[in-house]
Write a protein that holds these residues in place. Structure first.
Motif, PDB file in Angstrom:
ATOM      1  N   SER A 544       0.811  -1.211   0.000  1.00 36.31           N
ATOM      2  CA  SER A 544       0.000   0.000   0.000  1.00 36.31           C
ATOM      3  C   SER A 544       0.846   1.264   0.000  1.00 36.31           C
ATOM      4  N   ARG A 550       4.844  -4.043  -4.137  1.00 34.42           N
ATOM      5  CA  ARG A 550       3.719  -4.558  -4.935  1.00 34.42           C
ATOM      6  C   ARG A 550       4.231  -5.315  -6.150  1.00 34.42           C
ATOM      7  N   SER A 554       3.803  -9.258  -7.257  1.00 36.15           N
ATOM      8  CA  SER A 554       3.357  -9.635  -8.601  1.00 36.15           C
ATOM      9  C   SER A 554       4.311 -10.641  -9.228  1.00 36.15           C
ATOM     10  N   VAL A 558       1.731 -13.427  -9.767  1.00 37.12           N
ATOM     11  CA  VAL A 558       1.154 -13.398 -11.102  1.00 37.12           C
ATOM     12  C   VAL A 558       2.034 -14.125 -12.110  1.00 37.12           C
TER      13      VAL A 558
ATOM     14  N   LEU B  23      -5.749  -8.117  -8.593  1.00 31.03           N
ATOM     15  CA  LEU B  23      -5.164  -7.534  -7.392  1.00 31.03           C
ATOM     16  C   LEU B  23      -3.869  -6.804  -7.689  1.00 31.03           C
ATOM     17  N   HIS B  24      -3.120  -7.301  -8.660  1.00 33.28           N
ATOM     18  CA  HIS B  24      -1.820  -6.717  -8.964  1.00 33.28           C
ATOM     19  C   HIS B  24      -1.846  -5.804 -10.176  1.00 33.28           C
ATOM     20  N   MET B  25      -3.046  -5.360 -10.536  1.00 35.32           N
ATOM     21  CA  MET B  25      -3.147  -4.488 -11.701  1.00 35.32           C
ATOM     22  C   MET B  25      -2.835  -3.050 -11.323  1.00 35.32           C
ATOM     23  N   THR B  26      -2.195  -2.332 -12.233  1.00 32.11           N
ATOM     24  CA  THR B  26      -1.969  -0.896 -12.072  1.00 32.11           C
ATOM     25  C   THR B  26      -2.466  -0.213 -13.324  1.00 32.11           C
ATOM     26  N   PRO B 298      -4.864   2.425  -3.230  1.00 32.05           N
ATOM     27  CA  PRO B 298      -3.904   2.867  -2.228  1.00 32.05           C
ATOM     28  C   PRO B 298      -2.929   3.914  -2.744  1.00 32.05           C
ATOM     29  N   ASN B 322      -2.921   2.372  -8.402  1.00 35.12           N
ATOM     30  CA  ASN B 322      -2.492   1.031  -8.004  1.00 35.12           C
ATOM     31  C   ASN B 322      -3.633   0.083  -7.706  1.00 35.12           C
ATOM     32  N   SER B 323      -4.540  -0.051  -8.650  1.00 43.56           N
ATOM     33  CA  SER B 323      -5.621  -1.022  -8.489  1.00 43.56           C
ATOM     34  C   SER B 323      -6.263  -1.207  -9.849  1.00 43.56           C
TER      35      SER B 323
END
Lengths: 634, 341
Positions: A544, A550, A554, A558, B23-26, B298, B322-323
């Protein structure tokens, strides 16, 4: 006219029985003579004609005296008319009488005629009988003798036949021991040729007493084993006698029920403990298993065996399974691996969502309510798990949309699911065993990377795994008080179910500490483990507040397909952990130096990178390129 | 209890993977269609999603209206930047710029009209394109990013006309000064540079990190966002968000925002900024924080104001980062709802 009418009203002729005075013309008819009446009729008509003629004459003549004469003659005519009327009435009456008499007579005749017909029919019938008897008689022997003869004949036949039966029985009973001895003698031959017919025969004998779903499973599993998978063995366990006893008439149990009902009616304070006991008994009765069970043993390549015992709960019409894994060499279970192979959880979610904690038969809910069972979950340790795939292998299907009254075991349903399920079971056991071994290594701080996966990582990895522990599901869920606040996203996405296994890994390098909370889905390794990270180094960094954390998540969550390794991808988790160590190395070494702070960087850059930052999020180069050995951006 | 608990849908391999992807998409970039009714969003997987703003804002909007009308794979790498001309959507990310026809984009299987790659110096790694800027007077497009140069491309011919060198590290953002015309660029090297397009020369340099009042060494010196309004320029990133008077190269207002800002824009008499942290910040020119409106991500990377005259009913502010969600603000005071990939 008036005298006529008065004649009608007044009683004139008195009847002989003297009851009432009334005039009866009918009686008069009997008294008068029809012939005389006829003469009177003729005379009256004549007179009338004469009078009419005289009147006519007088009228045509005319004159004074005529009126009186006419009047006189008119009166006479009237009298004659009255006479005619009377005669007419009498004639009618006579006619009616005649008709009545005729009718009466006719009825009598009809009755006699009917009697005559009946009698004729009887006569005919009797004649037929007589001719029959006469024919019978024609055989030459008299009637009663013939029957006696027949009787004697039959008796002698019967004796003959009884003797024959005796002979055959003796023959058969002498045959039985001979057959047995032949079977015994052939056993060594059977073993020599690997055709244990005897054993199979015994099994099929026992199988006859299996309840239908277990029978379906037995038949289908045996067939599958013979056709496709020699490592599968099927056996039946339990008491055949008890199974046979189940088919006794249910009067005994009904008596018990009525007794217990009577007891319940007399409930007093003194009786309360027994009421609880009775409920307990009722529960036990409802959850009763069939005395026979089917055992399947799946042998895997490394000589480990998955032992499955299938039971049938008779009153609920569902099947359950108990599982056990045995290995060729004894396993020392690392602390974190407790749940991997435990009978309770080893087969959980073999198919997604099939957790086996709830009965698959919707009708059971109502049965449970009657005896105060909340959920089958409380009893699974004892009874086994009622997984959906277990029901399918027994041919049982409980459709949600149209609940069936009676669900019967269907062979084709079992056959269509057998191969996939057996393969999944084997994969599951092997994947769990692989994890088991890996956990032992992880607990010692070593990430076991196999040689065929070395190419995924650089030669030098400095960050080390220092801790690997299992954590409870509740600890993974988020409350602000608990340290795992960084797992919020996974929980919100519905990926943190209570059927998953949870672990905490700690990777360290220098002063940097990276916590990784791991969600292991029972469907590993086709479903990848999920990592959530929290780095403690120059402050606390999570997904966050730090885009690079992050990005690291990933890289393992992912981009996991690159880390699967060769099939059957048992290396996924360990490769992910190794990658995590590499990512931490990159993160720390590429930290941009803060000019205001004195002193050298804690982690000098050793990794070969083309560029340090890229893109609007200023990503670090996390992607490792093999064989050149440098790091770049995705 | 046997019947009380409603079970979630059992997640198989495909569902878990898709959930993890989301969840890990930007979302890096946004662009409004010329008609004002659609919004394009580009993410880190190289996908572009087209949302119907008019459908999502209408009174009959259902949950499905918040999903894209169409999503397609546009690039191999992340889509860092997008702009729209009056007929085309231009997207760029992994070293290439592609053009899509807005009129065709809603149809399935839409293909790019053309794609162009600027002449890069290095060949080891294809540099990314972080910023696109339209220069209407010249009918040209300016691209800037990983190779530290600004490239200008003629939109009619597709030819690359100029390459402006000066930055020593990669370029984050661009802004246009209509008057001159001049282009401002901000980069990882911490400098904001002004370029005159006619002479193709750098005419002014502001090294923000060297000014003590706005420098923040622990964040770094990088300039992540730029906006300009006649004589004024606002920039942010590692250093504090600062308003500059261009002619005198002096910082006039320092906005007290600790978190690095990734996007800034002038709007009416306000300055809107967003970056690390959930909120869209509204500043008075005096430096006062007028409002902070939280979004659903976030961290935010892109703000877009739909000011297309053809669709006044779709006049909204959208924010993404960031989502997998794009927050829609119908008035600047609160987040109305979010669109989602």
């Amino acid at each position: 006219m008036s005298s006529e009418s008065s004649k009608k009203r007044k009683p004139k002729v008195i009847r002989s029985d003297g009851e009432g005075k009334y005039y009866s013309e009918e009686a008069e008819v009997d008294l008068r003579d029809p012939g005389r009446d006829y003469e009177l009729y003729k005379y009256t008509c004549q007179e009338l004609q004469r009078l009419m003629a005289e009147i006519q004459d007088l009228k045509s003549r005319g004159g004074k005296d005529v009126a009186v004469e006419i009047e006189d003659r008119r009166i006479q005519s009237c009298v004659h008319f009255m006479t005619l009327k009377k005669l007419n009435r009498l004639a009618h009456i006579r006619l009616k009488k005649g008709r009545d008499q005729t009718h009466e007579a006719k009825q009598k005749v009809d009755a006699y005629h009917l009697q005559l017909q009946n009698l004729l029919y009887e006569v005919m019938h009797l004649q037929k009988e007589i001719t029959k008897c006469l024919e019978f008689n024609d055989s030459g022997v008299s009637f009663p003798n013939r029957l006696a003869e027949k009787y004697r004949e039959c008796l002698s036949n019967k004796e003959k036949i009884l003797k024959e039966i005796e002979v055959k029985k003796e023959y058969l009973s002498s045959l039985q021991p001979r057959l047995n001895s032949i079977m015994q003698a052939s056993l060594p031959v059977q073993e020599y040729l690997f055709m244990p017919f005897d054993q199979a025969h015994k099994q099929y004998e026992t199988a006859r007493h299996l309840p239908p779903p277990l029978y379906v499973l037995f038949v289908q599993a045996t067939a599958y084993g013979q056709a496709c998978d020699k490592t599968l063995s099927v056996a039946i366990e339990g008491s055949v006698d008890e199974a046979k006893a189940l088919f006794k008439p249910p009067e005994d149990s009904q008596d018990d029920e009525s007794d217990s009902d009577a007891e319940e009616e007399q409930t007093t304070k003194r009786r309360r403990p027994t009421l609880g006991v009775q409920l307990d008994d009722k529960r036990k009765e409802m959850l009763k298993r069939h005395p026979l069970s089917v055992m399947l043993d799946l042998k895997c390549k490394d000589d480990s065996v998955l032992h499955l015992t299938f039971y049938y709960l008779m009153n609920l019409n569902i099947m359950t399974v108990k599982a056990k894994v045995t290995t060729a060499t004894e396993l020392i279970t690392p602390i974190s691996a407790g749940d991997l192979l435990s009978p309770d959880s080893v087969l959980s979610c073999l198919y997604p969502g099939d957790h086996g904690k709830k009965t698959p038969n919707p009708a059971n809910q109502y049965q449970f309510d009657k005896v105060g069972i909340l959920t089958l979950r409380d009893y699974v340790l004892d009874l086994g798990h009622p997984y959906l795939w277990v029901q399918k292998l027994g041919g049982l299907h409980f459709p949600k949309e149209q609940p069936q009254h009676t669900v019967i075991a269907d062979h084709s349903l079992s056959a269509s699911h057998m191969e996939t399920t057996m393969k999944l079971l084997k994969t599951r056991v092997q994947s769990r065993l692989a994890l088991h071994k890996q956990f032992a290594s992880l607990e010692h701080g070593i990430v076991p990377v196999t040689s065929d996966c070395q190419y995924l990582f650089p030669a030098k990895v400095v960050s080390r795994l220092v801790k690997w522990v299992t954590i409870a599901h509740e600890d993974y869920l988020v409350t602000p008080a608990l340290p795992l606040h960084f797992t919020k996203d996974i929980v919100e996405a519905g990926l943190a179910e209570d059927t998953n296994l949870y672990y905490m890994a700690l990777v360290e390098r220098g002063t940097a500490k990276l916590q990784a909370a791991v969600v292991l889905n029972p469907g590993y390794s086709s479903i990848p483990p999920i990592f959530q990270l929290c780095l403690n180094w120059k402050g606390e960094k999570t997904n966050s507040n730090d885009d690079n954390i992050r990005a690291m998540e990933s890289e393992v969550n992912v981009c996991y397909k690159e880390l699967c390794g060769p099939r059957p991808s048992h290396q996924l988790l360990t490769n992910q952990l190794q990658r995590l160590c590499v990512l931490l190395d990159v993160y720390l070494e590429t930290d941009s130096h803060d000019d205001s702070v004195e002193g050298p960087k804690e982690f000098p850059q050793e990794k070969m990178c083309l560029r340090l930052f890229r893109g609007p999020s200023r990503m670090k180069p996390f992607k490792y390129n093999h064989p050149q050995g440098f790091f770049s951006h995705r | 209890m046997e019947r009380a608990v409603p079970h979630a849908v059992p997640l198989g391999q495909m569902e878990v993977f898709q959930a993890l992807q989301r969840l890990h998409m930007t979302i890096f970039s946004q662009s409004v269609s010329p008609c004002g009714k659609f919004l394009a969003a580009g993410n880190n997987y190289g996908q572009i999603a087209i949302f119907s703003l008019s459908a999502a804002l209408s009174s009959e909007a259902k949950e499905e209206s918040k999903n894209p009308v169409v999503t397609f794979q546009a690039h191999d790498g992340p889509v860092y930047s997008m702009v729209s001309t009056d007929r085309h959507l231009l997207s760029a990310g992994d070293g290439e710029v592609k053009a899509w026809l807005w009129a065709e984009i809603l149809k399935k299987g839409c293909k790019e009209l053309w794609r162009r790659q600027p002449p890069y110096r290095t060949s080891l790694e294809v540099p990314e394109i972080n910023a696109l800027l339209l220069v209407p007077k010249e009918n040209s497009l300016i691209l800037a990013g990983g190779d530290c140069q600004l490239h200008t491309m003629d939109l009619e011919t597709g030819a690359f006309t100029r390459a402006l060198r000066g930055h020593t590290d990669y370029i984050h953002c661009l802004a246009l000064r209509e008057r001159s015309p001049e282009v401002l660029s901000g980069g990882e090297d911490g400098a904001v540079r002004l370029w005159d397009l006619r002479t193709a020369k750098e005419v002014q340099t502001i090294e923000v990190y060297k000014h003590e009042e706005c420098s923040r060494p622990h964040n770094g010196r990088w300039i992540g966002c730029l906006a300009t309004d006649s004589d004024w320029m606002v920039c942010g990133g590692g250093p504090a968000l600062t308003l500059w008077h261009l002619r005198s190269s002096t910082p006039t207002t320092i906005f007290p925002m600790r978190a690095p800002q990734k996007h800034v824009t002038f709007y009416q008499d306000l300055i809107l900024s967003a970056g690390q942290g959930r909120c869209v910040n509204q500043w008075q020119l005096s430096g006062e924080l007028k409002a902070q409106v939280p979004g659903s991500s976030p961290g935010l990377l892109s703000l877009s104001l739909n000011q297309q005259p053809a669709a006044p009913e779709c006049k909204v502010l959208t924010a993404a980062g960031n989502s997998c969600r794009v927050d829609v603000f119908t008035n600047l005071g609160y987040r109305a709802f979010s669109l989602s990939f």
